[in-house]
Design an enzyme around this catalytic site. Sequence first.
Site, mmCIF file in Angstrom:
data_model
loop_
_atom_site.group_PDB
_atom_site.id
_atom_site.type_symbol
_atom_site.label_atom_id
_atom_site.label_comp_id
_atom_site.label_asym_id
_atom_site.label_seq_id
_atom_site.Cartn_x
_atom_site.Cartn_y
_atom_site.Cartn_z
ATOM 1 N N SER A 114 0.786 -1.166 0.057
ATOM 2 C CA SER A 114 0.063 -0.123 -0.251
ATOM 3 C C SER A 114 0.912 1.232 0.077
ATOM 4 O O SER A 114 2.016 1.225 0.743
ATOM 5 C CB SER A 114 -0.908 -0.057 1.351
ATOM 6 O OG SER A 114 -1.672 1.334 1.354
ATOM 7 N N TYR A 150 -1.765 0.123 10.668
ATOM 8 C CA TYR A 150 -1.901 -0.182 9.234
ATOM 9 C C TYR A 150 -0.625 0.149 8.389
ATOM 10 O O TYR A 150 0.039 -0.634 7.551
ATOM 11 C CB TYR A 150 -3.111 0.314 8.641
ATOM 12 C CG TYR A 150 -3.316 -0.241 7.010
ATOM 13 C CD1 TYR A 150 -3.664 -1.458 6.875
ATOM 14 C CD2 TYR A 150 -3.314 0.921 6.293
ATOM 15 C CE1 TYR A 150 -3.678 -1.727 5.636
ATOM 16 C CE2 TYR A 150 -3.520 0.552 4.900
ATOM 17 C CZ TYR A 150 -3.819 -0.895 4.424
ATOM 18 O OH TYR A 150 -4.089 -1.506 3.159
HETATM 19 P P1 NDP Z 1 -11.672 -5.488 0.199
HETATM 20 O O1 NDP Z 1 -12.157 -5.377 1.646
HETATM 21 O O2 NDP Z 1 -12.367 -5.412 -0.804
HETATM 22 O O3 NDP Z 1 -10.882 -7.274 0.108
HETATM 23 C C1 NDP Z 1 -10.314 -7.683 1.093
HETATM 24 C C2 NDP Z 1 -10.052 -9.398 0.906
HETATM 25 O O4 NDP Z 1 -9.165 -9.963 1.939
HETATM 26 C C3 NDP Z 1 -11.584 -9.850 1.007
HETATM 27 O O5 NDP Z 1 -11.618 -10.884 0.002
HETATM 28 C C4 NDP Z 1 -11.456 -10.609 2.329
HETATM 29 O O6 NDP Z 1 -12.145 -11.672 2.353
HETATM 30 C C5 NDP Z 1 -9.983 -10.959 2.561
HETATM 31 N N1 NDP Z 1 -9.340 -10.986 3.798
HETATM 32 C C6 NDP Z 1 -9.568 -10.163 4.775
HETATM 33 N N2 NDP Z 1 -8.771 -10.932 5.932
HETATM 34 C C7 NDP Z 1 -8.628 -12.182 5.606
HETATM 35 C C8 NDP Z 1 -8.231 -13.157 6.271
HETATM 36 N N3 NDP Z 1 -8.001 -13.131 7.686
HETATM 37 N N4 NDP Z 1 -8.001 -14.268 5.716
HETATM 38 C C9 NDP Z 1 -8.730 -14.615 4.416
HETATM 39 N N5 NDP Z 1 -9.063 -13.418 3.553
HETATM 40 C C10 NDP Z 1 -9.136 -12.101 4.198
HETATM 41 O O7 NDP Z 1 -10.194 -4.622 0.059
HETATM 42 P P2 NDP Z 1 -9.318 -4.630 -0.966
HETATM 43 O O8 NDP Z 1 -9.816 -5.360 -2.263
HETATM 44 O O9 NDP Z 1 -9.111 -3.187 -1.395
HETATM 45 O O10 NDP Z 1 -8.108 -5.166 -0.294
HETATM 46 C C11 NDP Z 1 -7.109 -6.167 -0.635
HETATM 47 C C12 NDP Z 1 -5.681 -5.701 -0.501
HETATM 48 O O11 NDP Z 1 -5.327 -4.538 -0.912
HETATM 49 C C13 NDP Z 1 -5.492 -5.674 1.247
HETATM 50 O O12 NDP Z 1 -4.405 -6.253 1.647
HETATM 51 C C14 NDP Z 1 -5.541 -4.137 1.290
HETATM 52 O O13 NDP Z 1 -4.891 -3.662 2.527
HETATM 53 C C15 NDP Z 1 -5.050 -3.932 0.202
HETATM 54 N N6 NDP Z 1 -4.992 -2.278 -0.360
HETATM 55 C C16 NDP Z 1 -6.126 -1.818 -0.435
HETATM 56 C C17 NDP Z 1 -6.357 -0.241 -0.762
HETATM 57 C C18 NDP Z 1 -7.637 0.522 -1.136
HETATM 58 O O14 NDP Z 1 -7.700 1.484 -0.902
HETATM 59 N N7 NDP Z 1 -8.773 -0.189 -1.207
HETATM 60 C C19 NDP Z 1 -5.181 0.443 -1.259
HETATM 61 C C20 NDP Z 1 -3.894 -0.471 -1.069
HETATM 62 C C21 NDP Z 1 -3.667 -1.625 -0.534
HETATM 63 P P3 NDP Z 1 -13.234 -12.332 3.470
HETATM 64 O O15 NDP Z 1 -13.661 -11.132 4.343
HETATM 65 O O16 NDP Z 1 -14.074 -13.103 2.650
HETATM 66 O O17 NDP Z 1 -12.054 -13.456 4.129
HETATM 67 C C1 8X3 Z 2 -5.077 1.621 1.473
HETATM 68 C C2 8X3 Z 2 -4.752 2.929 1.015
HETATM 69 O O1 8X3 Z 2 -3.979 5.427 2.081
HETATM 70 O O2 8X3 Z 2 -6.238 4.148 2.836
HETATM 71 O O3 8X3 Z 2 -3.952 0.776 1.809
HETATM 72 O O4 8X3 Z 2 -4.046 3.644 3.654
HETATM 73 S S1 8X3 Z 2 -4.710 4.133 2.407
#
Ligand code: NDP
Ligand code: 8X3
Length: 265
Positions: free
Chosen positions: A152, A165
């Site tokens: 991220s 985070y």
């Molecule tokens: P979502 O919340 O849409 O997706 C998160 C996914 O992670 C879900 O499929 C959830 O599935 C899964 N998950 C969470 N915890 C667990 C666990 N303990 N075991 C297995 N699966 C898990 O968010 P994003 O698609 O945005 O997030 C994906 C990644 O991208 C994350 O690592 C997030 O930190 C990162 N990210 C997101 C950004 C944003 O602004 N959206 C920016 C930068 C990075 P379920 O709950 O069904 O287990």
């Molecule tokens: C998610 C991006 O800027 O909300 O990883 O932390 S931010």
Amino acid sequence: MTSRLKGKWVLVTGASSGFGAAAARAFGAEGAKVLLGARRMDRLETVAIEARHAGAAEAHFHALDVSQTASVELFLAWARERINGQPSAGGGLHVLINNAGGAQGLDSVREGKDEDWEAMFQSNVLGVLRMTRAALPLMPQNAGASILNIGSLAGRVAYEGGSAYCAAKAGELQITRCLRLELNGTGIRVSSIDPGLARTEFASVRFKGDEARVDKLYEGTHPLVAEDIAEILVWVASRPPHVNIDEMLIKPVDQAAIHKVFRRK
Ligand code: NDP
Ligand code: 8X3
């Protein structure tokens, strides 16, 4: 031209929504065979169907909680059976996408809660370590295999309320860098793909279902969408086998910096 990913096994954690679900569809469209894990099975089933419709040669799903070693090991035993056999050139697990994770809360350190901190480290940090340890024996050497870790912008810069985070995602980045050193000579590639502001379920999870707060976060701005990141994951995994994309920071044009987000009136 035939895709380099056609018929290759691709494992996606956190495939039930957001980037992971979009990656399942995007790798499916390349003709890959996708193995999908997350905790919400109903959502995984839908994503597997979408991946098949997109063109996946195969799409399978299984429960996975990356915060539990036993769950990771069960998942990888299941994956090993699907992949069926020892890794060899052209076979084995070609792409591991460590995507499962997210943020819990936006509290200052003074207000922070143990359960939020622990959940963030369990999924974003320990989850990547556990998954990689369990998946590496399935990954063939010198065959263009890739480990793609989702980091991220938060792993590179600090913001108020982001302490746990930001620390977790900085941890993910350092794990990626350590792995690249440890795997030098194996031909297994390792990348950190680091998005900025993106509209997925991320903010709903962080704000624990407070949708007014979610809407405020994206108000008047044009964030990334999950497909933007999925397209990049496919591109990174499709480079010629001798090319490693080490780290990639992807932000929406409106986000010049963490605290400078353009908002239309
Ligand atoms: P979502 O919340 O849409 O997706 C998160 C996914 O992670 C879900 O499929 C959830 O599935 C899964 N998950 C969470 N915890 C667990 C666990 N303990 N075991 C297995 N699966 C898990 O968010 P994003 O698609 O945005 O997030 C994906 C990644 O991208 C994350 O690592 C997030 O930190 C990162 N990210 C997101 C950004 C944003 O602004 N959206 C920016 C930068 C990075 P379920 O709950 O069904 O287990
Ligand atoms: C998610 C991006 O800027 O909300 O990883 O932390 S931010």
